[in-house]
Design a protein around this motif. Sequence first.
Motif, PDB file in Angstrom:
ATOM      1  N   VAL A 196       1.936  45.146  69.047  1.00 55.99           N
ATOM      2  CA  VAL A 196       1.013  45.091  70.195  1.00 55.99           C
ATOM      3  C   VAL A 196       1.075  46.395  70.981  1.00 55.99           C
ATOM      4  O   VAL A 196       0.040  46.956  71.374  1.00 55.99           O
ATOM      5  CB  VAL A 196       1.367  43.890  71.104  1.00 55.99           C
ATOM      6  N   GLU A 197       2.295  46.902  71.196  1.00 58.73           N
ATOM      7  CA  GLU A 197       2.439  48.157  71.929  1.00 58.73           C
ATOM      8  C   GLU A 197       1.758  49.307  71.192  1.00 58.73           C
ATOM      9  O   GLU A 197       1.101  50.161  71.805  1.00 58.73           O
ATOM     10  CB  GLU A 197       3.914  48.455  72.156  1.00 58.73           C
ATOM     11  N   GLU A 198       1.891  49.322  69.864  1.00 57.14           N
ATOM     12  CA  GLU A 198       1.272  50.373  69.079  1.00 57.14           C
ATOM     13  C   GLU A 198      -0.252  50.273  69.125  1.00 57.14           C
ATOM     14  O   GLU A 198      -0.957  51.285  69.250  1.00 57.14           O
ATOM     15  CB  GLU A 198       1.754  50.303  67.621  1.00 57.14           C
TER      16      GLU A 198
ATOM     17  N   LEU B 267      -2.161  48.948  71.503  1.00 57.42           N
ATOM     18  CA  LEU B 267      -2.685  49.283  72.826  1.00 57.42           C
ATOM     19  C   LEU B 267      -2.424  50.734  73.198  1.00 57.42           C
ATOM     20  O   LEU B 267      -3.058  51.264  74.117  1.00 57.42           O
ATOM     21  CB  LEU B 267      -2.085  48.349  73.882  1.00 57.42           C
ATOM     22  N   ALA B 268      -1.510  51.389  72.488  1.00 60.31           N
ATOM     23  CA  ALA B 268      -1.275  52.812  72.733  1.00 60.31           C
ATOM     24  C   ALA B 268      -2.485  53.638  72.336  1.00 60.31           C
ATOM     25  O   ALA B 268      -2.634  54.791  72.753  1.00 60.31           O
ATOM     26  CB  ALA B 268      -0.038  53.274  71.980  1.00 60.31           C
ATOM     27  N   GLU B 269      -3.386  53.056  71.494  1.00 60.70           N
ATOM     28  CA  GLU B 269      -4.585  53.752  71.071  1.00 60.70           C
ATOM     29  C   GLU B 269      -5.656  53.786  72.150  1.00 60.70           C
ATOM     30  O   GLU B 269      -6.635  54.525  72.035  1.00 60.70           O
ATOM     31  CB  GLU B 269      -5.166  53.076  69.822  1.00 60.70           C
ATOM     32  N   ALA B 270      -5.499  52.958  73.204  1.00 57.21           N
ATOM     33  CA  ALA B 270      -6.500  52.910  74.272  1.00 57.21           C
ATOM     34  C   ALA B 270      -6.540  54.228  75.026  1.00 57.21           C
ATOM     35  O   ALA B 270      -5.577  55.001  75.038  1.00 57.21           O
ATOM     36  CB  ALA B 270      -6.178  51.768  75.234  1.00 57.21           C
ATOM     37  N   GLN B 271      -7.717  54.519  75.664  1.00 60.52           N
ATOM     38  CA  GLN B 271      -7.848  55.750  76.437  1.00 60.52           C
ATOM     39  C   GLN B 271      -6.790  55.819  77.536  1.00 60.52           C
ATOM     40  O   GLN B 271      -6.240  56.885  77.814  1.00 60.52           O
ATOM     41  CB  GLN B 271      -9.245  55.819  77.054  1.00 60.52           C
ATOM     42  N   LYS B 272      -6.541  54.692  78.164  1.00 64.56           N
ATOM     43  CA  LYS B 272      -5.533  54.606  79.224  1.00 64.56           C
ATOM     44  C   LYS B 272      -4.584  53.461  78.877  1.00 64.56           C
ATOM     45  O   LYS B 272      -4.814  52.319  79.259  1.00 64.56           O
ATOM     46  CB  LYS B 272      -6.196  54.372  80.573  1.00 64.56           C
ATOM     47  N   PRO B 273      -3.545  53.736  78.133  1.00 60.36           N
ATOM     48  CA  PRO B 273      -2.636  52.671  77.689  1.00 60.36           C
ATOM     49  C   PRO B 273      -2.063  51.901  78.878  1.00 60.36           C
ATOM     50  O   PRO B 273      -1.747  52.490  79.921  1.00 60.36           O
ATOM     51  CB  PRO B 273      -1.535  53.443  76.941  1.00 60.36           C
ATOM     52  N   PRO B 274      -1.922  50.592  78.726  1.00 55.48           N
ATOM     53  CA  PRO B 274      -1.411  49.777  79.829  1.00 55.48           C
ATOM     54  C   PRO B 274       0.111  49.839  79.916  1.00 55.48           C
ATOM     55  O   PRO B 274       0.796  50.258  78.978  1.00 55.48           O
ATOM     56  CB  PRO B 274      -1.858  48.373  79.447  1.00 55.48           C
TER      57      PRO B 274
ATOM     58  N   GLY C 273      -6.644  47.634  67.415  1.00 60.04           N
ATOM     59  CA  GLY C 273      -6.483  48.136  68.778  1.00 60.04           C
ATOM     60  C   GLY C 273      -7.727  47.935  69.635  1.00 60.04           C
ATOM     61  O   GLY C 273      -7.650  47.497  70.785  1.00 60.04           O
ATOM     62  N   LYS C 274      -8.920  48.254  69.077  1.00 63.03           N
ATOM     63  CA  LYS C 274     -10.154  48.112  69.850  1.00 63.03           C
ATOM     64  C   LYS C 274     -10.432  46.658  70.200  1.00 63.03           C
ATOM     65  O   LYS C 274     -10.829  46.329  71.319  1.00 63.03           O
ATOM     66  CB  LYS C 274     -11.322  48.708  69.066  1.00 63.03           C
ATOM     67  N   LEU C 275     -10.245  45.759  69.222  1.00 62.01           N
ATOM     68  CA  LEU C 275     -10.493  44.340  69.467  1.00 62.01           C
ATOM     69  C   LEU C 275      -9.555  43.802  70.545  1.00 62.01           C
ATOM     70  O   LEU C 275      -9.973  43.069  71.446  1.00 62.01           O
ATOM     71  CB  LEU C 275     -10.314  43.555  68.168  1.00 62.01           C
ATOM     72  N   LEU C 276      -8.287  44.170  70.474  1.00 58.26           N
ATOM     73  CA  LEU C 276      -7.320  43.670  71.449  1.00 58.26           C
ATOM     74  C   LEU C 276      -7.635  44.192  72.850  1.00 58.26           C
ATOM     75  O   LEU C 276      -7.621  43.434  73.828  1.00 58.26           O
ATOM     76  CB  LEU C 276      -5.905  44.085  71.026  1.00 58.26           C
ATOM     77  N   ALA C 277      -7.941  45.495  72.954  1.00 55.29           N
ATOM     78  CA  ALA C 277      -8.265  46.065  74.269  1.00 55.29           C
ATOM     79  C   ALA C 277      -9.516  45.431  74.847  1.00 55.29           C
ATOM     80  O   ALA C 277      -9.581  45.120  76.041  1.00 55.29           O
ATOM     81  CB  ALA C 277      -8.440  47.577  74.145  1.00 55.29           C
ATOM     82  N   ARG C 278     -10.529  45.215  73.979  1.00 55.12           N
ATOM     83  CA  ARG C 278     -11.763  44.597  74.458  1.00 55.12           C
ATOM     84  C   ARG C 278     -11.527  43.160  74.902  1.00 55.12           C
ATOM     85  O   ARG C 278     -12.046  42.710  75.929  1.00 55.12           O
ATOM     86  CB  ARG C 278     -12.837  44.668  73.375  1.00 55.12           C
TER      87      ARG C 278
ATOM     88  N   ILE D 299       3.292  47.690  79.735  1.00 54.07           N
ATOM     89  CA  ILE D 299       3.587  46.416  79.092  1.00 54.07           C
ATOM     90  C   ILE D 299       4.983  45.956  79.495  1.00 54.07           C
ATOM     91  O   ILE D 299       5.961  46.682  79.337  1.00 54.07           O
ATOM     92  CB  ILE D 299       3.481  46.517  77.563  1.00 54.07           C
ATOM     93  N   ILE D 300       5.034  44.736  80.024  1.00 52.64           N
ATOM     94  CA  ILE D 300       6.312  44.093  80.331  1.00 52.64           C
ATOM     95  C   ILE D 300       6.563  43.068  79.228  1.00 52.64           C
ATOM     96  O   ILE D 300       5.773  42.138  79.053  1.00 52.64           O
ATOM     97  CB  ILE D 300       6.270  43.406  81.709  1.00 52.64           C
TER      98      ILE D 300
END
Length: 384
Positions: free
Chosen positions: A27-29, A31-38, A118-123, A40-41
């Motif tokens: 999951v971390e990997e 979401l790391a692809e997002a323009q602004k990675p979140p 990554g795109k599906l999860l971020a969306r 994560i706790i």
Amino acid sequence: MPALSHGLPDLVTLLLIEDDAEDAFLVEELLAEAQKPPKIIWARSLAEGRDRFTAEVSCVLVDLSLPDAMGLDAVRQVTAMAPDTAVVVLTGLNDVQIAIDAVAAGAEDYLIKQDVDGKLLARAIRYAMERKRGDIAERELVEQRLIREETARLEHGLLPTPILHTDALVHQSTYLPGREAGLLAGDFWDTIQTADGAIHVLVGDVCGHGPDEAALGAALRIAWRTLTLAGLDGNGVLRTMDSVLRLERGSPEIFTTLVTATIAPGLDSARLYVVGHPPPVVILGDDVEVVTEVPSGPPLGIFPDMEWVPVDITLGEPWSLLFYTDGLIEATVGDGRDLLGTEGLIRLVREQGGIFLDQLIEQVKTMHADALTDDLAAVALSRR
């Protein structure tokens, strides 16, 4: 909740409740692809997630196979823990019915781990946050509507219902709160007939505007009605109302003006107390004038242990009395620099040839060239 943009919103904090370290790393990997990675706790159990949850968390990603919660129980516990936070189920269970039940239990979305990129999860996270924001806004609107409706019912229940058992009098009343969307104001009125046949009238004005003044006005009116029905009158009633005012007011600067009248059972005389209040207008035959130029004494709440002087008048037959608050005579007229005043009110009554309250108020509104902004209460009594 942060505003949406392409990819994930700015400054997003996610709580990932996942017991599998490899899946958490995946999951971390992604979401790391997002323009602004979140941010994560990561929590390995529901109990740990509960400890690590904070107000900054915008979305909770939860697996359905946790050491201390399984299936829909995990969803229910997360939504109970974070009722105003978006929840996305991220699980390996590819089951349509479980997905439907999870959303019904409060999740905003249901994702299958092996089908996510990554795109599906971020969306999905972005849409889940927006849906939760919409749900919260809709809930708040419903809550506000229910509160407004309940307030309106309470205020309407506090408005007076005249108690009159005679056909010998015509009773008119007007009540216009100055505050927007309010039904109750600091001005108040009441009319009752006691067992001896006497008619009792009250019109009063709590200084100031707002719900606190409206509540105080309602308390004073109910106190007056209770005392009058109990057989008290005159200074006994006024001193008790003065005590109620001092106990209930929010600050010592609050005072109340009022006028009371007791009309004899024979309807041929009346005793009034003009307590720092605009004097009533009386019509006797063709004469239209104020009842008195001299008040009975100062308003309630100013001086302790007051003795108010009664004003006795002979009415005869026929007659009319108009009681009102200053919202009527302090309306600006003409070019807006002059007040209607008592003299202007008397002139309007003469022009009407009597007291027709609704027409009188409409005429004042026309002269004012706008809606009246001050509270207004008025009562008119006429002997047939």
